[in-house]
Scaffold this active site. Structure first.
Site, short mmCIF file in Angstrom:
data_model
loop_
_atom_site.label_atom_id
_atom_site.label_comp_id
_atom_site.label_asym_id
_atom_site.label_seq_id
_atom_site.Cartn_x
_atom_site.Cartn_y
_atom_site.Cartn_z
N LYS A 39 34.34 -42.72 38.37
CA LYS A 39 34.39 -41.31 38.80
C LYS A 39 35.79 -40.88 39.19
CE LYS A 39 29.63 -41.62 40.36
NZ LYS A 39 28.98 -40.86 39.29
N GLY A 40 36.52 -41.75 39.87
CA GLY A 40 37.88 -41.38 40.29
C GLY A 40 38.77 -41.14 39.08
N GLY A 222 23.74 -28.90 37.19
CA GLY A 222 23.60 -29.02 35.73
C GLY A 222 23.61 -27.66 35.07
N GLY A 225 23.91 -24.26 36.89
CA GLY A 225 25.15 -23.76 37.46
C GLY A 225 25.53 -24.42 38.77
N ASP A 252 32.23 -34.90 37.02
CA ASP A 252 33.64 -35.29 37.18
C ASP A 252 34.57 -34.25 36.54
OD1 ASP A 252 32.83 -37.59 38.48
OD2 ASP A 252 32.84 -38.80 36.66
N GLY A 285 30.63 -32.38 23.85
CA GLY A 285 31.18 -33.51 23.10
C GLY A 285 30.66 -34.83 23.66
P1 ADP Z 1 26.64 -34.47 37.48
O1 ADP Z 1 27.32 -34.94 36.24
O2 ADP Z 1 27.31 -34.95 38.74
O3 ADP Z 1 25.16 -34.67 37.51
P2 ADP Z 1 26.01 -31.69 36.96
O4 ADP Z 1 25.03 -32.15 35.95
O5 ADP Z 1 25.50 -30.89 38.10
O6 ADP Z 1 26.89 -32.88 37.53
O7 ADP Z 1 27.11 -30.82 36.17
C1 ADP Z 1 28.27 -30.32 36.78
C2 ADP Z 1 28.56 -28.95 36.25
O8 ADP Z 1 28.72 -29.03 34.84
C3 ADP Z 1 27.46 -27.93 36.48
O9 ADP Z 1 27.57 -27.29 37.73
C4 ADP Z 1 27.70 -26.95 35.32
O10 ADP Z 1 28.72 -26.04 35.65
C5 ADP Z 1 28.21 -27.88 34.21
N1 ADP Z 1 27.10 -28.30 33.32
C6 ADP Z 1 26.39 -29.45 33.38
N2 ADP Z 1 25.43 -29.48 32.43
C7 ADP Z 1 25.54 -28.33 31.74
C8 ADP Z 1 24.86 -27.75 30.61
N3 ADP Z 1 23.83 -28.39 30.01
N4 ADP Z 1 25.27 -26.53 30.18
C9 ADP Z 1 26.30 -25.88 30.77
N5 ADP Z 1 26.99 -26.37 31.82
C10 ADP Z 1 26.63 -27.57 32.31
#
Ligand code: ADP
Length: 303
Positions: A39-40, A222, A225, A252, A285
């Site tokens: 993560k870092g 995710g 938002g 990250d 990607g």
């Molecule tokens: P983590 O990888 O820690 O689980 P998240 O899944 O919450 O983090 O994703 C971090 C950010 O990435 C979200 O707040 C959003 O802005 C963006 N993101 C993640 N998944 C998607 C997606 N399927 N479509 C659009 N943006 C995404």
């Protein structure tokens, strides 16, 4: 230096398989790949790809992965003066098995990351003092995280803490000393012990942290938002609509970009919006660091 990432590095060892071998069985896998992660390191690379001046404080082992990790950080322009080797220890590695249904099984061997200690912060103190922002996660020992937060406070450097992976042992007295606390939904659930199914529940859980004296809570959700809470306000930032292929490392990407934009203009809302765009592009990607867009692709997406 703009940003100091005090955190982990890992090497992902990914085996693509038809099926998991049973006990005592040897099977041939379909293919194999090695990727730089942790993560870092991911967050450092995300910010550096956008042009931030980033230094990383991390530890590698005494093995064939160590030089590769340092080279990879250098190739992205991350300063590695304070990346050191721990004799007799392995680098952080993550053997990952991915089957045909894209289900994965992951082991994490923290290795040298467990050896990043408060004395390492002291050793890098002169350079760290010149940074404008610290970025921390939780793949290193908790005492080191607490020491870094205290160090940041002492020198007037704001701290972002990404509580990943989450631990119930995290002492919220230290989190109060951070400028930003950035969990995803799962981490928020573990830390607060509250449900996070709906957005109302997420908001209530995040608000419970604000009530405990944490300044800025940003929950990434995710494709739903991100939610930004302070004592005064709650703000929901929509995710960009994209065709998601691989969401690993999105969090990250979000934090690395947020750090970069925040250091430049100190505008939290704008930093969250810019980070959402960068993270959205990253999920289009494959891979983690390799899926982070370069500046040109990112700027084109923003237009
Ligand atoms: P983590 O990888 O820690 O689980 P998240 O899944 O919450 O983090 O994703 C971090 C950010 O990435 C979200 O707040 C959003 O802005 C963006 N993101 C993640 N998944 C998607 C997606 N399927 N479509 C659009 N943006 C995404």
């Amino acid at each position: 230096m703009d940003i100091a990432v005090i955190g982990s590095n890992m090497v992902d060892l990914v085996s693509y398989i038809d099926q998991m071998p049973k006990e005592g069985e040897t099977l041939e896998a379909l293919s194999f790949s090695i990727g730089c992660g942790g993560k870092g390191a991911n967050q450092a690379v995300a910010a550096a790809k956008l042009g931030a001046k980033v230094m990383m404080l991390t530890k590698v082992g005494e093995d064939l992965f160590a030089d590769n990790t340092i080279r990879n950080l250098n190739e992205y322009g991350v300063d590695t003066e304070f990346v050191s080797k721990v004799p007799g220890t392995c680098s952080g590695v993550a053997p990952i098995f991915v089957d045909k249904q894209s289900q994965n099984r992951i082991l994490i061997i923290p290795g040298a990351n467990k050896h990043l200690l408060p004395v390492d912060i002291d050793a890098a103190a002169e350079k760290l003092k010149k940074c404008s922002l610290f970025v921390l996660q939780m793949e290193i020992p908790l005492p080191t995280i607490y020491y870094a937060i205290e160090f940041g406070n002492k020198h007037g450097i704001p701290v972002i803490l990404n509580p990943a992976p989450a631990s119930r042992e995290l002492d919220l007295n230290y989190v109060q000393k951070c400028e930003f606390f950035v969990p995803n939904e799962t981490e928020l659930e573990i830390i607060t012990g509250m449900p996070v199914e709906t957005e109302q529940q997420i908001e209530a859980a995040a608000m419970s942290l604000i009530q405990k004296g944490i300044k800025n809570v940003i929950v990434t959700m995710g494709k739903r938002g991100a939610l930004w809470l302070t004592e005064e306000q709650v703000h929901h930032v929509e995710a960009y609509k994209v065709n998601a292929i691989d969401t690993t490392g999105a969090g990250d990407a979000f934090i690395g970009c947020f750090a970069h934009v925040y250091v430049k203009n100190r505008d939290v809302l704008m930093s969250i919006k810019m980070a959402s765009a960068f993270a959205a592009l990253s999920v289009t990607g494959r891979g983690t660091q390799t899926s982070y867009p370069d500046v040109a692709t990112y700027e084109q997406f923003l237009q």
